[in-house]
Scaffold this motif. Structure first.
Motif, PDB file in Angstrom:
ATOM      1  N   LEU A 193     -44.877  44.786 133.797  1.00 19.87           N
ATOM      2  CA  LEU A 193     -44.239  44.043 132.714  1.00 19.87           C
ATOM      3  C   LEU A 193     -44.947  44.410 131.421  1.00 19.87           C
ATOM      4  N   GLU A 194     -44.171  44.862 130.441  1.00 12.59           N
ATOM      5  CA  GLU A 194     -44.695  45.157 129.119  1.00 12.59           C
ATOM      6  C   GLU A 194     -44.154  44.122 128.140  1.00 12.59           C
ATOM      7  N   ILE A 195     -45.045  43.473 127.417  1.00 14.50           N
ATOM      8  CA  ILE A 195     -44.660  42.472 126.433  1.00 14.50           C
ATOM      9  C   ILE A 195     -44.825  43.078 125.047  1.00 14.50           C
ATOM     10  N   GLY A 196     -43.689  43.321 124.379  1.00 11.98           N
ATOM     11  CA  GLY A 196     -43.702  43.970 123.079  1.00 11.98           C
ATOM     12  C   GLY A 196     -43.303  45.431 123.196  1.00 11.98           C
ATOM     13  N   THR A 197     -42.013  45.688 123.300  1.00 10.50           N
ATOM     14  CA  THR A 197     -41.526  47.057 123.470  1.00 10.50           C
ATOM     15  C   THR A 197     -41.794  47.900 122.235  1.00 10.50           C
ATOM     16  N   GLY A 198     -41.565  47.307 121.057  1.00 14.36           N
ATOM     17  CA  GLY A 198     -41.792  48.027 119.814  1.00 14.36           C
ATOM     18  C   GLY A 198     -40.993  49.315 119.750  1.00 14.36           C
ATOM     19  N   SER A 199     -41.665  50.402 119.421  1.00 12.88           N
ATOM     20  CA  SER A 199     -41.007  51.701 119.272  1.00 12.88           C
ATOM     21  C   SER A 199     -40.547  52.289 120.599  1.00 12.88           C
ATOM     22  N   GLY A 200     -41.125  51.814 121.702  1.00  9.59           N
ATOM     23  CA  GLY A 200     -40.814  52.372 123.009  1.00  9.59           C
ATOM     24  C   GLY A 200     -41.781  53.456 123.439  1.00  9.59           C
ATOM     25  N   TYR A 201     -42.723  53.822 122.557  1.00 10.31           N
ATOM     26  CA  TYR A 201     -43.674  54.899 122.876  1.00 10.31           C
ATOM     27  C   TYR A 201     -44.549  54.553 124.082  1.00 10.31           C
ATOM     28  N   GLY A 255     -41.726  53.575 140.757  1.00 11.01           N
ATOM     29  CA  GLY A 255     -42.198  52.407 140.019  1.00 11.01           C
ATOM     30  C   GLY A 255     -41.144  51.898 139.055  1.00 11.01           C
ATOM     31  N   THR A 256     -41.463  50.793 138.396  1.00 11.84           N
ATOM     32  CA  THR A 256     -40.538  50.166 137.464  1.00 11.84           C
ATOM     33  C   THR A 256     -41.308  49.613 136.267  1.00 11.84           C
ATOM     34  N   VAL A 257     -40.747  49.805 135.087  1.00 14.06           N
ATOM     35  CA  VAL A 257     -41.292  49.184 133.879  1.00 14.06           C
ATOM     36  C   VAL A 257     -40.245  48.220 133.337  1.00 14.06           C
ATOM     37  N   ILE A 258     -40.620  46.961 133.254  1.00 13.97           N
ATOM     38  CA  ILE A 258     -39.792  45.921 132.658  1.00 13.97           C
ATOM     39  C   ILE A 258     -40.411  45.594 131.307  1.00 13.97           C
ATOM     40  N   SER A 259     -39.674  45.841 130.224  1.00 12.70           N
ATOM     41  CA  SER A 259     -40.218  45.626 128.889  1.00 12.70           C
ATOM     42  C   SER A 259     -39.411  44.555 128.170  1.00 12.70           C
ATOM     43  N   VAL A 260     -40.092  43.666 127.470  1.00 13.25           N
ATOM     44  CA  VAL A 260     -39.422  42.571 126.776  1.00 13.25           C
ATOM     45  C   VAL A 260     -39.906  42.522 125.325  1.00 13.25           C
ATOM     46  N   ASP A 261     -38.966  42.282 124.406  1.00 16.93           N
ATOM     47  CA  ASP A 261     -39.314  42.195 122.992  1.00 16.93           C
ATOM     48  C   ASP A 261     -38.462  41.102 122.350  1.00 16.93           C
ATOM     49  N   ILE A 262     -39.016  40.450 121.339  1.00 16.20           N
ATOM     50  CA  ILE A 262     -38.343  39.342 120.662  1.00 16.20           C
ATOM     51  C   ILE A 262     -37.366  39.835 119.590  1.00 16.20           C
ATOM     52  N   ASP A 263     -37.467  41.119 119.224  1.00 14.56           N
ATOM     53  CA  ASP A 263     -36.682  41.675 118.126  1.00 14.56           C
ATOM     54  C   ASP A 263     -35.455  42.418 118.671  1.00 14.56           C
ATOM     55  N   SER A 266     -36.326  49.134 132.124  1.00  9.87           N
ATOM     56  CA  SER A 266     -35.324  48.178 131.665  1.00  9.87           C
ATOM     57  C   SER A 266     -35.917  47.391 130.504  1.00  9.87           C
ATOM     58  N   VAL A 267     -35.193  47.334 129.381  1.00  8.01           N
ATOM     59  CA  VAL A 267     -35.667  46.633 128.196  1.00  8.01           C
ATOM     60  C   VAL A 267     -34.831  45.373 127.996  1.00  8.01           C
ATOM     61  N   PHE A 268     -35.505  44.248 127.803  1.00  8.93           N
ATOM     62  CA  PHE A 268     -34.830  42.963 127.681  1.00  8.93           C
ATOM     63  C   PHE A 268     -35.202  42.281 126.369  1.00  8.93           C
ATOM     64  N   LEU A 269     -34.244  41.561 125.805  1.00  6.02           N
ATOM     65  CA  LEU A 269     -34.509  40.697 124.663  1.00  6.02           C
ATOM     66  C   LEU A 269     -35.020  39.371 125.194  1.00  6.02           C
ATOM     67  N   GLY A 270     -36.192  38.962 124.733  1.00  2.00           N
ATOM     68  CA  GLY A 270     -36.744  37.708 125.218  1.00  2.00           C
ATOM     69  C   GLY A 270     -38.073  37.375 124.570  1.00  2.00           C
ATOM     70  N   ASN A 271     -38.557  36.198 124.861  1.00  2.00           N
ATOM     71  CA  ASN A 271     -39.813  35.691 124.319  1.00  2.00           C
ATOM     72  C   ASN A 271     -40.951  36.092 125.245  1.00  2.00           C
ATOM     73  N   GLY A 272     -41.771  37.033 124.800  1.00  2.00           N
ATOM     74  CA  GLY A 272     -42.871  37.514 125.625  1.00  2.00           C
ATOM     75  C   GLY A 272     -43.882  36.448 126.001  1.00  2.00           C
ATOM     76  N   LYS A 281     -37.591  38.729 136.787  1.00  2.00           N
ATOM     77  CA  LYS A 281     -37.917  40.057 137.331  1.00  2.00           C
ATOM     78  C   LYS A 281     -39.294  40.090 137.988  1.00  2.00           C
ATOM     79  N   ALA A 282     -39.989  38.972 137.994  1.00  2.00           N
ATOM     80  CA  ALA A 282     -41.333  38.871 138.590  1.00  2.00           C
ATOM     81  C   ALA A 282     -41.238  38.923 140.118  1.00  2.00           C
ATOM     82  N   PRO A 283     -42.356  39.207 140.804  1.00  2.00           N
ATOM     83  CA  PRO A 283     -43.713  39.386 140.279  1.00  2.00           C
ATOM     84  C   PRO A 283     -43.987  40.828 139.839  1.00  2.00           C
ATOM     85  N   TYR A 284     -45.129  40.973 139.127  1.00  2.00           N
ATOM     86  CA  TYR A 284     -45.536  42.269 138.602  1.00  2.00           C
ATOM     87  C   TYR A 284     -46.928  42.634 139.108  1.00  2.00           C
TER      88      TYR A 284
END
Length: 198
Positions: free
Chosen positions: A58-66, A79-87, A107-113, A120-123
């Motif tokens: 789980l990544e909190i704060g996708t930002g640029s995606g880098y 493996g799997t990367v689940i990324s969430v960003d508030i923007d 997978s990138v999701f809009l949400g409150n980190g 999508k848990a556990p991680y």
């Protein structure tokens, strides 16, 4: 435990070399994306995370995606990367360019980190690119598997640092490493400090 002498894994080094930083950190008109951390700090924090092929992260704060792309290469096709960003704007942009770059395990999701992404848990591992106040937030800790690792910037009064924790068999987080560094805070709405500076 504290310190910043982390062993570089070949997996991390090779994954970083495969990602075009400019592609992620600049818009098509050549201007730079604001939501990006220093390259060396990203590398240090990923080292602290100790990710492995096949991990569910789980990544909190996708930002640029880098950083998302780096994690995608590390965990690989199993493996799997689940990324969430508030923007919402960053979520849309990152989703598009990650897909264009072939990161099919992301997978990138809009949400409150601040509350993670429970559905999508556990991680196996959790990493945050925004700071929490004082301690790891309970909703995030609860989404981590036993023996999993979370890396998160923390703020205590005038002190900012980045720490990694391992979740022990009783469900408690034990700090295993710490480095200096600061990030913008986790917020319930998009936060644009560079607009305030101008």
């Amino acid at each position: 435990m504290s310190g910043n002498n982390f062993l570089k894994s070949d997996l991390i080094t090779n994954s970083i070399s495969k990602v075009d930083r400019f592609f992620y950190t600049h818009y098509e008109n050549g201007s730079q994306v604001h939501q990006i951390s220093a390259e060396r700090l990203i590398e240090q924090m990923i080292q602290m995370l100790n990710p492995n092929s096949g991990d569910r992260i789980l990544e909190i704060g996708t930002g640029s995606g880098y950083s998302t792309a780096i994690l995608s290469h590390i965990v690989g096709k199993n493996g799997t990367v689940i990324s969430v960003d508030i923007d919402p704007n960053m979520v849309e942009r990152a989703s598009q360019i990650l897909s264009r770059d072939g990161c099919n395990n992301v997978s990138v999701f809009l949400g409150n980190g601040k509350i993670g992404l429970r559905e999508k848990a556990p991680y196996d591992k959790i990493i945050a690119w925004a700071s929490a106040e004082g301690e790891i937030l309970l909703p995030i800790a609860n989404q981590l598997v036993s023996d999993g690792i979370v890396v998160c910037p923390l703020r205590e009064k005038d002190n900012s640092y980045i720490a990694s924790f391992r979740k022990n068999q009783t469900g408690e987080l034990e700090e295993i490493a710490r480095i200096s560094g600061g990030f913008i805070p986790m917020t319930d709405t998009p936060f644009y400090p560079w607009l305030e500076e101008n």
